[in-house]
Design a protein around this motif. Structure first.
Motif, PDB file in Angstrom:
ATOM      1  N   TRP A   1      38.553   3.336  27.632  1.00  0.00           N
ATOM      2  CA  TRP A   1      37.284   4.024  27.404  1.00  0.00           C
ATOM      3  C   TRP A   1      37.427   5.140  26.390  1.00  0.00           C
ATOM      4  O   TRP A   1      36.459   5.492  25.700  1.00  0.00           O
ATOM      5  CB  TRP A   1      36.712   4.544  28.719  1.00  0.00           C
ATOM      6  CG  TRP A   1      35.950   3.466  29.416  1.00  0.00           C
ATOM      7  CD1 TRP A   1      36.337   2.756  30.507  1.00  0.00           C
ATOM      8  CD2 TRP A   1      34.695   2.916  29.016  1.00  0.00           C
ATOM      9  NE1 TRP A   1      35.399   1.800  30.820  1.00  0.00           N
ATOM     10  CE2 TRP A   1      34.383   1.868  29.930  1.00  0.00           C
ATOM     11  CE3 TRP A   1      33.800   3.204  27.990  1.00  0.00           C
ATOM     12  CZ2 TRP A   1      33.222   1.123  29.831  1.00  0.00           C
ATOM     13  CZ3 TRP A   1      32.636   2.449  27.893  1.00  0.00           C
ATOM     14  CH2 TRP A   1      32.354   1.429  28.802  1.00  0.00           C
ATOM     15  N   MET A   2      38.610   5.721  26.261  1.00  0.00           N
ATOM     16  CA  MET A   2      38.833   6.707  25.199  1.00  0.00           C
ATOM     17  C   MET A   2      38.625   6.070  23.834  1.00  0.00           C
ATOM     18  O   MET A   2      38.031   6.672  22.930  1.00  0.00           O
ATOM     19  CB  MET A   2      40.245   7.289  25.307  1.00  0.00           C
ATOM     20  CG  MET A   2      40.461   8.217  26.479  1.00  0.00           C
ATOM     21  SD  MET A   2      42.170   8.799  26.622  1.00  0.00           S
ATOM     22  CE  MET A   2      42.308   9.791  25.136  1.00  0.00           C
TER      23      MET A   2
ATOM     24  N   LEU B   1      34.753   5.389  23.450  1.00  0.00           N
ATOM     25  CA  LEU B   1      33.968   6.585  23.174  1.00  0.00           C
ATOM     26  C   LEU B   1      34.299   7.192  21.821  1.00  0.00           C
ATOM     27  O   LEU B   1      33.434   7.772  21.155  1.00  0.00           O
ATOM     28  CB  LEU B   1      34.201   7.623  24.279  1.00  0.00           C
ATOM     29  CG  LEU B   1      33.771   7.208  25.691  1.00  0.00           C
ATOM     30  CD1 LEU B   1      34.122   8.295  26.694  1.00  0.00           C
ATOM     31  CD2 LEU B   1      32.272   6.928  25.734  1.00  0.00           C
ATOM     32  N   GLY B   2      35.554   7.042  21.403  1.00  0.00           N
ATOM     33  CA  GLY B   2      35.981   7.698  20.170  1.00  0.00           C
ATOM     34  C   GLY B   2      35.797   6.888  18.907  1.00  0.00           C
ATOM     35  O   GLY B   2      35.666   7.465  17.822  1.00  0.00           O
TER      36      GLY B   2
ATOM     37  N   LYS C   1      29.421   0.275  22.171  1.00  0.00           N
ATOM     38  CA  LYS C   1      29.531   1.046  23.416  1.00  0.00           C
ATOM     39  C   LYS C   1      28.652   0.437  24.511  1.00  0.00           C
ATOM     40  O   LYS C   1      29.108   0.259  25.648  1.00  0.00           O
ATOM     41  CB  LYS C   1      29.124   2.504  23.180  1.00  0.00           C
ATOM     42  CG  LYS C   1      30.131   3.317  22.378  1.00  0.00           C
ATOM     43  CD  LYS C   1      29.639   4.750  22.196  1.00  0.00           C
ATOM     44  CE  LYS C   1      30.636   5.576  21.403  1.00  0.00           C
ATOM     45  NZ  LYS C   1      30.186   6.984  21.245  1.00  0.00           N
TER      46      LYS C   1
ATOM     47  N   ALA D   1      40.861   3.990  31.744  1.00  0.00           N
ATOM     48  CA  ALA D   1      40.467   5.269  31.145  1.00  0.00           C
ATOM     49  C   ALA D   1      40.884   5.331  29.686  1.00  0.00           C
ATOM     50  O   ALA D   1      40.140   5.836  28.826  1.00  0.00           O
ATOM     51  CB  ALA D   1      41.076   6.429  31.929  1.00  0.00           C
ATOM     52  N   ARG D   2      42.062   4.812  29.363  1.00  0.00           N
ATOM     53  CA  ARG D   2      42.520   4.799  27.973  1.00  0.00           C
ATOM     54  C   ARG D   2      41.656   3.875  27.122  1.00  0.00           C
ATOM     55  O   ARG D   2      41.356   4.184  25.965  1.00  0.00           O
ATOM     56  CB  ARG D   2      43.986   4.376  27.920  1.00  0.00           C
ATOM     57  CG  ARG D   2      44.940   5.461  28.420  1.00  0.00           C
ATOM     58  CD  ARG D   2      46.340   4.940  28.613  1.00  0.00           C
ATOM     59  NE  ARG D   2      47.270   6.023  28.919  1.00  0.00           N
ATOM     60  CZ  ARG D   2      48.502   5.844  29.405  1.00  0.00           C
ATOM     61  NH1 ARG D   2      48.941   4.605  29.633  1.00  0.00           N
ATOM     62  NH2 ARG D   2      49.271   6.879  29.655  1.00  0.00           N
TER      63      ARG D   2
END
Length: 242
Positions: free
Chosen positions: A149-150, A153-154, A161, A146-147
């Protein structure tokens, strides 16, 4: 059936050929524990688009994902949804010690599940420190992902992506026979619309970036769904990964 405290050495038929027995959470269980869990287990198949868990729905079963892809979503008060995660074969579906599901879980592809009752599984967690540790490690792996993917995405570009998402699919795809270690072949488990939703892009941008990767000969797409990656190292570089 009473076992009279005798050691059980036979793996249940349900578990004998299951990859979850070798690599999933059930790898933390001994034969006797597997027999006990198998009594409360069942195997089932869900078609693409089927709801596996509803947000705020009461939880009475957990499951191992044996094959397929599950998308996890959150719903806003006005009905809008956001894909917040994906789960693959041998991932654990459900939230132990939670009476209601915090997420929607939907089959993105046909999914095969081995599910077991909440009561039986939580009892086994209390009795098996090894099972608790296995779930804890999986939760930490999901947190790390999840980190990552942060960051995707950011900070990553649209091309990075898309390449990152394809790399994720490739890493979870079962490698075909007689292929090199840097080769991957998989069916896209998400529609262009879902890919756009997950990555915060438009459908048009997703299509353009897929075309760009095709033109760069990093991927080949057949029948609009089958993706072939001849060299995963090139895809990894295009994803902005070191």
């Amino acid at each position: 059936m009473a076992f009279n405290n005798a050691r059980i050495d036979a793996v249940p038929t349900l578990c004998a050929s299951c990859e979850g027995r070798k690599k999933g959470i059930c790898s933390a269980l001994d034969c006797e524990q597997l027999v006990e869990l198998a009594k409360a287990s069942r195997k089932s198949t869900a078609e693409s688009g089927a709801t596996l868990l509803g947000e705020t729905e009461g939880i009475d079963r957990y499951a191992n994902i044996l094959s397929g892809v599950v998308k996890l979503t959150k719903t806003l008060p006005d009905g809008r949804q956001q894909i917040v995660g994906l789960q693959f074969a041998l991932d654990f579906l459900g939230r132990p010690y939670c009476s209601e599901s915090p997420l929607n879980a939907e089959a993105a592809t046909e999914v095969v599940l081995c599910s077991f009752t909440r009561e039986a599984f939580e009892r086994m967690m209390q009795e098996s420190p090894a099972l608790e540790r296995r779930l804890y490690r999986q939760a930490l792996d999901e947190l790390d992902e999840a980190r990552d993917w942060m960051v995707t995405l950011g900070r990553k570009t649209a091309t990075e992506k898309i390449a990152s998402l394809l790399l994720l699919f490739a890493r979870h795809a079962e490698p075909p026979e007689k292929t090199g270690r840097h080769f991957a072949r998989f069916e896209l488990p998400l529609s262009r619309a879902d890919m756009a939703d997950f990555l915060g892009l438009t459908i048009e941008t997703v299509s353009r970036q897929l075309t760009r990767l095709r033109n760069e000969k990093i991927i080949t797409i057949e029948n609009n769904r089958l993706v072939i990656v001849s060299d995963l190292r090139r895809l990894k570089a295009r994803a902005g990964n070191s």
